[in-house]
Design a protein around this motif. Structure first.
Motif, PDB file in Angstrom:
ATOM      1  N   LEU A  26       0.895  -1.163   0.015  1.00 42.90           N
ATOM      2  CA  LEU A  26       0.056   0.050   0.067  1.00 42.90           C
ATOM      3  C   LEU A  26       0.857   1.371   0.027  1.00 42.90           C
ATOM      4  O   LEU A  26       0.642   2.299  -0.654  1.00 42.90           O
ATOM      5  N   GLY A  27       1.889   1.203   0.838  1.00 40.55           N
ATOM      6  CA  GLY A  27       2.911   2.373   0.865  1.00 40.55           C
ATOM      7  C   GLY A  27       3.442   2.495  -0.649  1.00 40.55           C
ATOM      8  O   GLY A  27       3.617   3.696  -1.239  1.00 40.55           O
ATOM      9  N   PHE A  28       3.863   1.493  -1.377  1.00 44.86           N
ATOM     10  CA  PHE A  28       4.501   1.670  -2.523  1.00 44.86           C
ATOM     11  C   PHE A  28       3.592   2.376  -3.784  1.00 44.86           C
ATOM     12  O   PHE A  28       3.745   3.350  -4.601  1.00 44.86           O
ATOM     13  N   MET A  85      12.974   2.420   8.697  1.00 41.07           N
ATOM     14  CA  MET A  85      13.212   1.230   9.472  1.00 41.07           C
ATOM     15  C   MET A  85      13.618   0.157   8.306  1.00 41.07           C
ATOM     16  O   MET A  85      14.665  -0.751   8.563  1.00 41.07           O
ATOM     17  N   ASN A  86      12.947   0.291   7.192  1.00 40.22           N
ATOM     18  CA  ASN A  86      13.230  -0.657   6.008  1.00 40.22           C
ATOM     19  C   ASN A  86      14.632  -0.440   5.481  1.00 40.22           C
ATOM     20  O   ASN A  86      15.648  -1.175   5.110  1.00 40.22           O
ATOM     21  N   ILE A  87      15.021   0.921   5.553  1.00 41.02           N
ATOM     22  CA  ILE A  87      16.532   1.400   4.971  1.00 41.02           C
ATOM     23  C   ILE A  87      17.566   0.827   5.827  1.00 41.02           C
ATOM     24  O   ILE A  87      18.553   0.313   5.605  1.00 41.02           O
ATOM     25  N   CYS A  88      17.117   1.148   7.311  1.00 38.68           N
ATOM     26  CA  CYS A  88      18.073   0.333   8.101  1.00 38.68           C
ATOM     27  C   CYS A  88      18.324  -0.860   8.256  1.00 38.68           C
ATOM     28  O   CYS A  88      19.396  -1.330   8.455  1.00 38.68           O
ATOM     29  N   LEU A  89      17.388  -1.612   7.944  1.00 42.47           N
ATOM     30  CA  LEU A  89      17.542  -2.917   7.967  1.00 42.47           C
ATOM     31  C   LEU A  89      18.207  -3.763   6.916  1.00 42.47           C
ATOM     32  O   LEU A  89      18.869  -4.502   6.926  1.00 42.47           O
ATOM     33  N   ASN A  90      17.795  -3.121   5.670  1.00 43.14           N
ATOM     34  CA  ASN A  90      18.523  -3.255   4.241  1.00 43.14           C
ATOM     35  C   ASN A  90      19.922  -3.115   4.633  1.00 43.14           C
ATOM     36  O   ASN A  90      20.935  -3.894   4.163  1.00 43.14           O
ATOM     37  N   ALA A  91      20.376  -1.867   5.332  1.00 40.10           N
ATOM     38  CA  ALA A  91      21.820  -1.805   5.546  1.00 40.10           C
ATOM     39  C   ALA A  91      22.453  -2.460   6.523  1.00 40.10           C
ATOM     40  O   ALA A  91      23.503  -3.092   6.287  1.00 40.10           O
ATOM     41  N   HIS A  92      21.634  -2.958   7.364  1.00 40.73           N
ATOM     42  CA  HIS A  92      22.289  -4.125   8.473  1.00 40.73           C
ATOM     43  C   HIS A  92      22.376  -5.054   7.831  1.00 40.73           C
ATOM     44  O   HIS A  92      23.532  -6.158   8.089  1.00 40.73           O
ATOM     45  N   ASP A  93      21.407  -5.781   7.061  1.00 43.45           N
ATOM     46  CA  ASP A  93      21.595  -7.127   6.323  1.00 43.45           C
ATOM     47  C   ASP A  93      22.752  -7.180   5.183  1.00 43.45           C
ATOM     48  O   ASP A  93      23.412  -8.086   5.240  1.00 43.45           O
ATOM     49  N   ALA A  94      23.116  -6.102   4.610  1.00 45.15           N
ATOM     50  CA  ALA A  94      24.500  -5.931   4.010  1.00 45.15           C
ATOM     51  C   ALA A  94      25.665  -5.903   4.667  1.00 45.15           C
ATOM     52  O   ALA A  94      26.607  -5.714   3.686  1.00 45.15           O
ATOM     53  N   MET A  95      25.840  -5.640   5.882  1.00 42.95           N
ATOM     54  CA  MET A  95      26.916  -5.554   6.584  1.00 42.95           C
ATOM     55  C   MET A  95      27.362  -6.786   7.016  1.00 42.95           C
ATOM     56  O   MET A  95      26.483  -7.747   7.573  1.00 42.95           O
ATOM     57  N   SER A  96      28.617  -6.887   7.343  1.00 43.22           N
ATOM     58  CA  SER A  96      29.143  -7.933   8.148  1.00 43.22           C
ATOM     59  C   SER A  96      29.112  -7.712   9.607  1.00 43.22           C
ATOM     60  O   SER A  96      28.305  -6.933  10.078  1.00 43.22           O
ATOM     61  N   LEU A 149      12.990  -0.836  -0.046  1.00 42.28           N
ATOM     62  CA  LEU A 149      13.294   0.383  -0.783  1.00 42.28           C
ATOM     63  C   LEU A 149      12.154   0.687  -1.662  1.00 42.28           C
ATOM     64  O   LEU A 149      11.701   2.162  -1.743  1.00 42.28           O
ATOM     65  N   ALA A 150      11.213  -0.190  -2.266  1.00 47.21           N
ATOM     66  CA  ALA A 150      10.249   0.195  -3.218  1.00 47.21           C
ATOM     67  C   ALA A 150       9.285   1.040  -2.507  1.00 47.21           C
ATOM     68  O   ALA A 150       8.622   1.997  -2.730  1.00 47.21           O
ATOM     69  N   MET A 151       8.967   0.461  -1.229  1.00 45.77           N
ATOM     70  CA  MET A 151       7.929   1.190  -0.380  1.00 45.77           C
ATOM     71  C   MET A 151       8.636   2.536   0.170  1.00 45.77           C
ATOM     72  O   MET A 151       7.757   3.682   0.191  1.00 45.77           O
ATOM     73  N   ALA A 152       9.776   2.576   0.636  1.00 49.42           N
ATOM     74  CA  ALA A 152      10.460   3.897   1.031  1.00 49.42           C
ATOM     75  C   ALA A 152      10.384   4.922  -0.108  1.00 49.42           C
ATOM     76  O   ALA A 152      10.112   6.198   0.155  1.00 49.42           O
ATOM     77  N   TYR A 153      10.524   4.619  -1.436  1.00 46.02           N
ATOM     78  CA  TYR A 153      10.401   5.399  -2.610  1.00 46.02           C
ATOM     79  C   TYR A 153       9.151   5.937  -2.736  1.00 46.02           C
ATOM     80  O   TYR A 153       8.949   7.014  -2.947  1.00 46.02           O
TER      81      TYR A 153
END
Length: 325
Positions: A26-28, A85-96, A149-153
Motif C-alpha cells: 500500500l505504501g508503494f 526502518m526498512n532502509i536501516c534493516l537493508n543496511a544491517h543485512d548488507a553488513m558483516s 526500498l520500493a515502499m520507501a520510494y
C-alpha cells in the motif's frame, strides 16, 4: 509449555510479516491512509535506531549525527518511520558482523536531509538501477520481499520528497532522503511533548472501553489487550449492538470502532453514537485504508483518531492519548 510459546511466537511473527508486506504494498502504491502532522525527524530516527540496535544479532556499530533543533517535517510519522526502518534493516543485512551504520541529519535553505550510510557490500550499477523496483531483491529466497526500498520510494514521493542511492561494490551504500521545508505559523504553533512517559501507559487504566468489531478473533484479542491495559471492556460484534450498549452505558470513556462491518457499518455507527454524545472519544480501526478521502473526511468531521490494523498496545495507547481528555 515451551513448545506452545514457540508456536505462538511463530504465529505472531507470521502475522506481523503479513501486515508489513501489505503495508509495504500500500505504501508503494500510495493508497494507504496518510495522516499529516508536524513531527521531529530526529526523534523518529532515534526510535528506529534503538529498535534496530536492540534486535541486531551482529556486532554492528550505530552512530547518529543529528542536527540540534532540526526543523520538523510534515507528513505521516508512521510511514516515515517504516521507510526508515526498512532502509536501516537493508543496511544491517548488507553488513558483516563488524559493520557500521551512520545516520546524519541537517537542514539548509533547500530543505531537510537525512543520510543513512553503511559499510556493507555495496551495489553494482545493475543492482543500484533496480533497487527501487518492487519485489527486486538480491537476498536468498525467504530472506526478503524486495519491497523495502520500493515502499520507501513510494512514501517519499507521497510526501513530495526525494530519495537517492549512492553505492559501489565494496564501498557501502548511502541512502539520502530529502524533505521540503514547511513554514509554520508561530502564532498557532503549540508544544506537545513527544516523549512517552509512565503516565501514557496508565491513560487507559480504570476506564470503560467499548470495542466494536465483527471479527470474533479480532474482538477476543482486542478484549485481552484492553484488559491487560487495565480497562473494563464491553465488546460488540455489530454496529447495532454497539449503539445499544453505548446508550445503556453512558460511563464509557472510549470507543474503538471498526470501519468495515456488515449491516450497520462504522460510518453509520459513528453517526448514531454522535447523535447520543457528540463529544465521545472515538478511535476508528480498520485494516482496509485504501479510501483515503473517506477516512480523512470522517476524522475531520467527527474529530476521531484512526488506528490501522493490526495494532500494538503501544500504538493503541498513543492513539488514546490523542483523543482522551
Amino acid at each position: 509449555c515451551d513448545g506452545g510459546f514457540e508456536d505462538i511466537d511463530n504465529i505472531t511473527a507470521a502475522c506481523n510479516r503479513g501486515a508489513q508486506l501489505t503495508g509495504s504494498l500500500l505504501g508503494f502504491t500510495r493508497k494507504s491512509n496518510v495522516t499529516k502532522e508536524m513531527f521531529s525527524l530526529n526523534q523518529v530516527i532515534q526510535s528506529v535506531l534503538a529498535v534496530t540496535e536492540r534486535t541486531s544479532l551482529k556486532e554492528v556499530r550505530y552512530e547518529s549525527r543529528l542536527e540540534p533543533n532540526l526543523p520538523e517535517v510534515e507528513g505521516d510519522r508512521n510511514q516515515i518511520e517504516t521507510a526508515l526502518m526498512n532502509i536501516c534493516l537493508n543496511a544491517h543485512d548488507a553488513m558483516s558482523h563488524d559493520g557500521k551504520l551512520t545516520v546524519t541529519t541537517y537542514s539548509d535553505s533547500d530543505g531537510i536531509w537525512a543520510l543513512i550510510s553503511d559499510t556493507g557490500t555495496g551495489m553494482d550499477d545493475d543492482v543500484r538501477e533496480r533497487a527501487f523496483e518492487p519485489f527486486f531483491t538480491t537476498k536468498p529466497v525467504g530472506k526478503g520481499t524486495g519491497l523495502g526500498l520500493a515502499m520507501a520510494y513510494g512514501v517519499m514521493q507521497s510526501h513530495n520528497g526525494k530519495i537517492q542511492l549512492q553505492s559501489s561494490p565494496g564501498e557501502g551504500t548511502t541512502v539520502t532522503l530529502w524533505f521540503p521545508q514547511v513554514k509554520v505559523n508561530l502564532k498557532v504553533q503549540k508544544f506537545e511533548g513527544n516523549v512517552a512517559t509512565e503516565m501514557d501507559s496508565q491513560i487507559l487504566s480504570g476506564r470503560k472501553v467499548l470495542l466494536v468489531d465483527d471479527e470474533p478473533l479480532v474482538l477476543r484479542a482486542g478484549v485481552r489487550m484492553l484488559t491487560t491495559l487495565g480497562c473494563t471492556v464491553l465488546a460488540a460484534d455489530s454496529g447495532e449492538k454497539a449503539v445499544e450498549m453505548f446508550a445503556a452505558n453512558r460511563d464509557i470513556s472510549l470507543i474503538l470502532l471498526d470501519l468495515i462491518m456488515p449491516g450497520m457499518d462504522g460510518t453509520q455507527t459513528l453517526q448514531r453514537i454522535r447523535d447520543i454524545d457528540e463529544k465521545m472519544p472515538v478511535i476508528l480501526v480498520s485494516g482496509y485504508t485504501q479510501n483515503i478521502e473517506r477516512v480523512s473526511a470522517l476524522r475531520q468531521a467527527k474529530e476521531c483518531e484512526f488506528l490501522p490494523k493490526p495494532y500494538s498496545p503501544t500504538a493503541l495507547v498513543a492513539s488514546a492519548r490523542k483523543v482522551l481528555p
